[in-house]
Design an enzyme around this catalytic site. Structure first.
Site, short mmCIF file in Angstrom:
data_model
loop_
_atom_site.label_atom_id
_atom_site.label_comp_id
_atom_site.label_asym_id
_atom_site.label_seq_id
_atom_site.Cartn_x
_atom_site.Cartn_y
_atom_site.Cartn_z
CB ALA A 96 111.64 -1.77 29.61
CD GLU A 129 104.58 0.10 15.57
OE1 GLU A 129 105.69 0.20 16.15
OE2 GLU A 129 104.31 0.72 14.51
CG ASN A 134 102.09 -4.09 27.71
OD1 ASN A 134 101.85 -3.85 28.90
ND2 ASN A 134 103.31 -3.97 27.20
CE1 TYR A 141 104.26 4.40 25.88
CE2 TYR A 141 103.22 2.31 25.36
CZ TYR A 141 104.35 3.04 25.64
OH TYR A 141 105.57 2.42 25.66
C1 LIG Z 1 104.59 -0.21 31.05
C2 LIG Z 1 105.71 0.18 32.02
C3 LIG Z 1 106.85 0.82 31.20
C4 LIG Z 1 105.16 1.21 33.03
O1 LIG Z 1 106.24 1.65 33.86
P1 LIG Z 1 106.02 2.26 35.33
O2 LIG Z 1 107.24 3.04 35.67
O3 LIG Z 1 105.58 1.22 36.27
O4 LIG Z 1 104.80 3.27 35.07
P2 LIG Z 1 104.49 4.59 35.95
O5 LIG Z 1 104.68 4.29 37.38
O6 LIG Z 1 105.24 5.74 35.37
O7 LIG Z 1 102.93 4.76 35.68
C5 LIG Z 1 102.43 5.73 34.79
C6 LIG Z 1 101.03 5.31 34.36
O8 LIG Z 1 101.09 4.08 33.65
C7 LIG Z 1 99.91 3.31 33.93
N1 LIG Z 1 100.31 2.05 34.57
C8 LIG Z 1 101.57 1.67 34.90
N2 LIG Z 1 101.55 0.42 35.41
C9 LIG Z 1 100.26 0.01 35.39
C10 LIG Z 1 99.61 -1.21 35.78
N3 LIG Z 1 100.29 -2.24 36.27
N4 LIG Z 1 98.28 -1.29 35.59
C11 LIG Z 1 97.56 -0.27 35.08
N5 LIG Z 1 98.13 0.92 34.70
C12 LIG Z 1 99.47 1.04 34.85
C13 LIG Z 1 99.05 4.16 34.84
O9 LIG Z 1 98.22 4.96 34.01
C14 LIG Z 1 100.09 5.06 35.50
O10 LIG Z 1 99.56 6.26 35.95
P3 LIG Z 1 99.02 6.38 37.49
O11 LIG Z 1 100.17 5.98 38.36
O12 LIG Z 1 98.64 7.82 37.60
O13 LIG Z 1 97.88 5.40 37.58
C15 LIG Z 1 106.22 -1.05 32.82
O14 LIG Z 1 105.12 -1.76 33.34
C16 LIG Z 1 107.08 -2.02 32.01
O15 LIG Z 1 108.29 -1.85 31.91
N6 LIG Z 1 106.46 -3.06 31.42
C17 LIG Z 1 107.22 -4.07 30.66
C18 LIG Z 1 107.79 -3.52 29.36
C19 LIG Z 1 106.71 -2.95 28.48
O16 LIG Z 1 105.63 -3.53 28.34
N7 LIG Z 1 107.02 -1.81 27.84
C20 LIG Z 1 106.11 -1.15 26.94
C21 LIG Z 1 106.19 -1.76 25.59
S1 LIG Z 1 105.17 -0.88 24.45
#
Ligand SMILES: CC(C)(COP(=O)(O)OP(=O)(O)OC[C@H]1O[C@@H](n2cnc3c(N)ncnc32)[C@H](O)[C@@H]1OP(=O)(O)O)[C@@H](O)C(=O)NCCC(=O)NCCS
Length: 174
Positions: A96, A129, A134, A141
């Site tokens: 997260a 999972e 999401n 991933y």
């Molecule tokens: C999913 C999550 C961990 C991504 O974190 P983040 O630091 O914003 O992600 P990053 O900046 O490292 O992005 C890496 C890649 O993730 C994908 N990504 C991240 N946010 C995205 C969004 N809002 N929409 C589409 N793709 C997204 C893209 O592929 C991105 O690559 P790019 O920047 O080259 O397009 C974050 O949105 C989060 O904490 N969500 C809530 C908790 C959660 O759902 N955890 C996962 C449970 S399985």
């Protein structure tokens, strides 16, 4: 961190602040308070303080936090990941990023670190999972090489939602 004295004796950040401001390290008990704040914003059924504490004492656990330097709060936890390494399998349990720190690549780099450390500990495959709804997480991933290998029906009891099972091979560390 580079600090330069101003003429009025206060301090300002140097231009390389941003690149030097990100730090990742194994989760400590003192980080849990900040982790819980993010956890409650990110998940409908958040882990408790006790759950995170138990991870710190679990020999199979690998829990990493990422901090960004904040002039008011100093090192400020902005992302975390909790994982188990059992035999040659890495299980990604939690990943997260605080809402205001998203799309900065924190999760991307944290996942690289988790995969690299677990590879050094003998893991050859990673599993997780994720909810089909999401999209940000699934996109993350897929970008990191995971593939959907199955579905766990009704995995999330609070909504009855299925879980996608995703998996990737962990590259050998030379
Ligand atoms: C999913 C999550 C961990 C991504 O974190 P983040 O630091 O914003 O992600 P990053 O900046 O490292 O992005 C890496 C890649 O993730 C994908 N990504 C991240 N946010 C995205 C969004 N809002 N929409 C589409 N793709 C997204 C893209 O592929 C991105 O690559 P790019 O920047 O080259 O397009 C974050 O949105 C989060 O904490 N969500 C809530 C908790 C959660 O759902 N955890 C996962 C449970 S399985």
């Amino acid at each position: 961190m580079m600090l330069h004295p101003d003429t009025d004796n206060s301090f300002k950040l140097s231009e390389d602040t941003f690149s030097m401001s990100e730090r990742s390290y194994p989760m400590r008990e003192t980080d849990i308070r900040h982790v819980l704040e993010i956890e409650r914003l990110c998940f409908p059924v958040p882990w408790s303080r006790h759950s995170f504490l138990a991870e710190l004492f679990n020999p199979n656990a690998l829990s990493i936090v990422t901090t960004l330097w904040d002039p008011l709060e100093k090192d400020n936890v902005r992302a975390y990941s909790c994982n188990h390494i059992i035999g040659d399998e890495l299980n990604i349990l939690r990943m997260a990023v605080a809402p205001e720190a998203r799309r900065l690549g924190l999760a991307d780099r944290l996942l690289d670190m988790v995969m690299s450390l677990s590879g050094q500990k003998g893991a050859t495959e990673a599993y997780l999972e994720v909810r089909p709804s999401n999209k940000p997480a699934i996109s993350l991933y897929l970008k990191k090489g995971f593939q959907v290998i199955g579905i766990r029906p009704g995995y999330y009891p609070e909504t009855g939602e299925d879980a996608l099972i995703m998996m990737t091979k962990i590259k050998e560390i030379s």
